[in-house]
Design a protein around this motif. Structure first.
Motif, PDB file in Angstrom:
ATOM      1  N   ILE A   1      23.465  79.873  54.662  1.00  0.00           N
ATOM      2  CA  ILE A   1      22.309  78.980  54.784  1.00  0.00           C
ATOM      3  C   ILE A   1      22.772  77.527  54.792  1.00  0.00           C
ATOM      4  CG2 ILE A   1      20.185  78.185  53.691  1.00  0.00           C
ATOM      5  CD1 ILE A   1      19.965  80.970  54.912  1.00  0.00           C
ATOM      6  N   HIS A   2      23.652  77.179  53.875  1.00  0.00           N
ATOM      7  CA  HIS A   2      24.156  75.805  53.788  1.00  0.00           C
ATOM      8  C   HIS A   2      24.871  75.399  55.068  1.00  0.00           C
ATOM      9  CE1 HIS A   2      27.036  72.619  52.585  1.00  0.00           C
ATOM     10  NE2 HIS A   2      26.046  72.218  51.839  1.00  0.00           N
ATOM     11  N   ARG A   3      25.700  76.290  55.598  1.00  0.00           N
ATOM     12  CA  ARG A   3      26.476  75.965  56.804  1.00  0.00           C
ATOM     13  C   ARG A   3      25.570  75.716  57.999  1.00  0.00           C
ATOM     14  NH1 ARG A   3      28.709  80.532  59.246  1.00  0.00           N
ATOM     15  NH2 ARG A   3      29.197  81.189  57.111  1.00  0.00           N
ATOM     16  N   TYR A   4      24.587  76.580  58.214  1.00  0.00           N
ATOM     17  CA  TYR A   4      23.727  76.408  59.385  1.00  0.00           C
ATOM     18  C   TYR A   4      22.714  75.279  59.205  1.00  0.00           C
ATOM     19  CZ  TYR A   4      25.847  80.379  61.635  1.00  0.00           C
ATOM     20  OH  TYR A   4      26.762  81.195  62.244  1.00  0.00           O
ATOM     21  N   PHE A   5      22.346  74.977  57.971  1.00  0.00           N
ATOM     22  CA  PHE A   5      21.510  73.800  57.743  1.00  0.00           C
ATOM     23  C   PHE A   5      22.245  72.555  58.224  1.00  0.00           C
ATOM     24  CE2 PHE A   5      20.335  70.105  55.197  1.00  0.00           C
ATOM     25  CZ  PHE A   5      18.967  70.085  55.326  1.00  0.00           C
ATOM     26  N   ARG A   6      23.517  72.429  57.876  1.00  0.00           N
ATOM     27  CA  ARG A   6      24.314  71.274  58.292  1.00  0.00           C
ATOM     28  C   ARG A   6      24.491  71.239  59.808  1.00  0.00           C
ATOM     29  NH1 ARG A   6      24.968  67.407  54.278  1.00  0.00           N
ATOM     30  NH2 ARG A   6      25.108  68.465  52.275  1.00  0.00           N
ATOM     31  N   ILE A   7      24.727  72.391  60.387  1.00  0.00           N
ATOM     32  CA  ILE A   7      24.941  72.469  61.842  1.00  0.00           C
ATOM     33  C   ILE A   7      23.685  72.014  62.583  1.00  0.00           C
ATOM     34  CG2 ILE A   7      25.213  74.087  63.766  1.00  0.00           C
ATOM     35  CD1 ILE A   7      27.137  75.685  61.975  1.00  0.00           C
ATOM     36  N   VAL A   8      22.516  72.508  62.178  1.00  0.00           N
ATOM     37  CA  VAL A   8      21.264  72.147  62.858  1.00  0.00           C
ATOM     38  C   VAL A   8      20.928  70.684  62.609  1.00  0.00           C
ATOM     39  CG1 VAL A   8      18.796  72.621  63.056  1.00  0.00           C
ATOM     40  CG2 VAL A   8      20.412  74.516  62.772  1.00  0.00           C
ATOM     41  N   LEU A   9      21.165  70.191  61.384  1.00  0.00           N
ATOM     42  CA  LEU A   9      20.890  68.786  61.083  1.00  0.00           C
ATOM     43  C   LEU A   9      21.695  67.870  62.003  1.00  0.00           C
ATOM     44  CD1 LEU A   9      19.631  66.538  59.374  1.00  0.00           C
ATOM     45  CD2 LEU A   9      21.462  66.885  57.695  1.00  0.00           C
ATOM     46  N   ARG A  10      22.972  68.144  62.165  1.00  0.00           N
ATOM     47  CA  ARG A  10      23.812  67.324  63.068  1.00  0.00           C
ATOM     48  C   ARG A  10      23.305  67.401  64.499  1.00  0.00           C
ATOM     49  NH1 ARG A  10      28.133  69.496  59.910  1.00  0.00           N
ATOM     50  NH2 ARG A  10      28.547  71.049  61.527  1.00  0.00           N
ATOM     51  N   ALA A  11      22.872  68.573  64.912  1.00  0.00           N
ATOM     52  CA  ALA A  11      22.370  68.739  66.287  1.00  0.00           C
ATOM     53  C   ALA A  11      21.083  67.939  66.495  1.00  0.00           C
ATOM     54  CB  ALA A  11      22.126  70.215  66.575  1.00  0.00           C
ATOM     55  N   ILE A  12      20.170  67.993  65.545  1.00  0.00           N
ATOM     56  CA  ILE A  12      18.904  67.256  65.656  1.00  0.00           C
ATOM     57  C   ILE A  12      19.169  65.757  65.735  1.00  0.00           C
ATOM     58  CG2 ILE A  12      16.759  66.651  64.471  1.00  0.00           C
ATOM     59  CD1 ILE A  12      16.628  69.433  65.580  1.00  0.00           C
ATOM     60  N   LEU A  13      20.074  65.245  64.924  1.00  0.00           N
ATOM     61  CA  LEU A  13      20.359  63.810  64.906  1.00  0.00           C
ATOM     62  C   LEU A  13      20.866  63.318  66.266  1.00  0.00           C
ATOM     63  CD1 LEU A  13      22.044  63.375  61.405  1.00  0.00           C
ATOM     64  CD2 LEU A  13      19.724  62.741  62.071  1.00  0.00           C
ATOM     65  N   LYS A  14      21.530  64.183  67.005  1.00  0.00           N
ATOM     66  CA  LYS A  14      22.042  63.798  68.322  1.00  0.00           C
ATOM     67  C   LYS A  14      20.926  63.663  69.357  1.00  0.00           C
ATOM     68  CE  LYS A  14      26.651  65.742  67.589  1.00  0.00           C
ATOM     69  NZ  LYS A  14      27.616  66.791  67.983  1.00  0.00           N
ATOM     70  N   LEU A  15      19.717  64.059  68.985  1.00  0.00           N
ATOM     71  CA  LEU A  15      18.571  63.909  69.890  1.00  0.00           C
ATOM     72  C   LEU A  15      17.859  62.571  69.695  1.00  0.00           C
ATOM     73  CD1 LEU A  15      16.886  67.448  69.669  1.00  0.00           C
ATOM     74  CD2 LEU A  15      18.325  66.567  71.513  1.00  0.00           C
ATOM     75  N   TYR A  16      18.365  61.726  68.790  1.00  0.00           N
ATOM     76  CA  TYR A  16      17.662  60.474  68.466  1.00  0.00           C
ATOM     77  C   TYR A  16      17.397  59.648  69.723  1.00  0.00           C
ATOM     78  CZ  TYR A  16      16.445  56.060  66.211  1.00  0.00           C
ATOM     79  OH  TYR A  16      15.779  54.925  65.814  1.00  0.00           O
ATOM     80  N   GLN A  17      18.421  59.402  70.525  1.00  0.00           N
ATOM     81  CA  GLN A  17      18.256  58.560  71.709  1.00  0.00           C
ATOM     82  C   GLN A  17      17.304  59.183  72.730  1.00  0.00           C
ATOM     83  OE1 GLN A  17      19.413  55.545  71.951  1.00  0.00           O
ATOM     84  NE2 GLN A  17      20.585  55.631  70.053  1.00  0.00           N
TER      85      GLN A  17
END
Length: 390
Positions: free
Chosen positions: A124-140
């Motif tokens: 759970i911890h690993r995929y939470f971090r993976i998805v969080l990083r992916a979402i942040l890359k959608l900022y622009q």
């Protein structure tokens, strides 16, 4: 006699050993069968639970992951097409995103989510971090500065047009609860008590974020946070000749118009008393437009309960989660603007490096210039108001 006794003892021990061995083998087989059967059930239960979220109606989906299926599947598609997330042998993209949304939607601990999805805490911890990083890359992609056209919410309303023809949005700050080390808690303690981060946001009148700056300590004044946003690299910018509406805490400054001080402002103050002069009328309509900011903050905190609860991550993750929530909000507003939740509502920064690009004299001159512009808007608005009510 002794020989018979020894024989009986040997036979008894052998029988006991055989019985114990048989019992042990039976237990091992039972454990193996139970373990194998439990593994099959975990997969089935997990799949059934995921399907119950996504395919048993919009309201059930909103209750769990805070959005309708149409927005969820669209988000998964964007993350996949942009190569930001990939399915693994153990966990596909759909489940990865579900886990992340479930956590931020309800501020659920990893251990609880792990038991619900039949996954280990580490997974759970690993995929939470993976998805969080992916979402942040959608900022622009998701959060963009507005263009120079007059918003429809102004153009189509005679109370605001043509007086606010150059207004492109509203801005304000909100406080999000923060958990920080004891040695810096004093800096993060807000005026209302408790440790918070001060988050600056610029918002359009169709309820979308156009800029977000998170991570400032709760004790920081709003005008200081805005100055940092305007002067930082790739920071907040306003199209030339346009402006944002802000509350009195920001003061009147270049491309920011705040209400008149010492004059009635909040909508409830005008409930039984109509505006009596140009300044009051200006403040009333300024307030009517700027409530968009408060509405968006309300939607955001209602959708993502993690923003209104005691954080259990390190501070940088807390900042990243705030940004991720605003990105997902904009995604939902773009894909599903009639979302049911919307309908229900009306690293530490180096602050010492902030420098002003204007001298104090230039700042005073710009303040006078925009104060004059505010007066012109107020007088034109009042003149038309009196004419219509004669």
């Amino acid at each position: 006699m002794e020989r018979n006794s020894i024989h009986k003892t040997v036979v008894g021990v052998a029988a006991s050993a055989l019985a114990f061995g048989a019992l042990w083998i039976h237990r091992l087989k039972s454990r193996k069968q139970i373990s194998h059967e439990h593994h099959v059930n975990r997969d089935c239960e997990r799949e059934n639970y995921i399907n119950s979220i996504l395919y048993r109606g919009d309201q059930n989906c909103i209750d769990i992951i805070r959005m309708r299926p149409v927005a969820f599947f669209n988000l998964c598609g964007i993350l996949t097409r942009n190569n930001l997330l990939q399915s693994t042998r153990a966990v596909n993209v759909k489940e990865q995103v579900l886990i992340f949304l479930h956590i931020i939607g309800h501020n659920v601990r990893f251990r609880v989510i792990g038991s619900r999805y039949y996954r280990s805490i580490e997974t759970i911890h690993r995929y939470f971090r993976i998805v969080l990083r992916a979402i942040l890359k959608l900022y622009q992609l998701a959060i963009r500065l507005p263009d120079e056209s007059t918003p429809l919410e102004i153009r189509n309303n005679s109370r605001f047009y043509p007086y606010f023809i150059d207004c492109v949005g509203a801005l304000d700050g909100t406080h999000i609860r923060a958990s920080v080390p004891p040695n810096i808690q004093g800096r993060f303690r807000s005026r209302k008590g408790g440790t918070t981060q001060n988050v600056l946001a610029a918002i359009t009148f169709d309820l979308k974020f156009t800029y977000v700056l998170a991570g400032w300590e709760g004790s920081a004044h709003d005008s200081r946070v805005l100055t940092n946003a305007l002067t930082r690299r790739r920071g907040f910018s306003i199209p030339e000749g346009k402006y944002y509406l802000a509350d009195a805490g920001y003061g009147i400054r270049n491309e920011i118009i705040s209400p008149y001080r010492g004059v009635r402002y909040h909508l409830k103050e005008f409930t039984n008393h109509r505006p009596e002069n140009a300044k009051e009328l200006f403040n009333l309509r300024h307030s009517s437009l700027r409530t968009t900011v408060e509405r968006v903050f309300g939607i955001l905190k209602k959708r993502f309960r993690v923003l209104d609860a005691e954080p259990f991550w390190d501070f940088q993750t807390q900042v990243d989660v705030v940004l991720a929530c605003t990105i997902i909000h904009n995604h939902i507003m773009g894909v599903d603007p009639n979302d049911l939740i919307n309908e229900e509502l009306y690293e530490e920064h180096d602050h010492h490096s902030i420098t002003s690009t204007l001298t104090q004299r230039e700042e005073r001159e710009e303040a006078r210039e925009w104060a004059t512009k505010r007066d012109e808007i107020a007088e034109a608005m009042w003149s038309d108001y009196i004419h219509r009510n004669i």
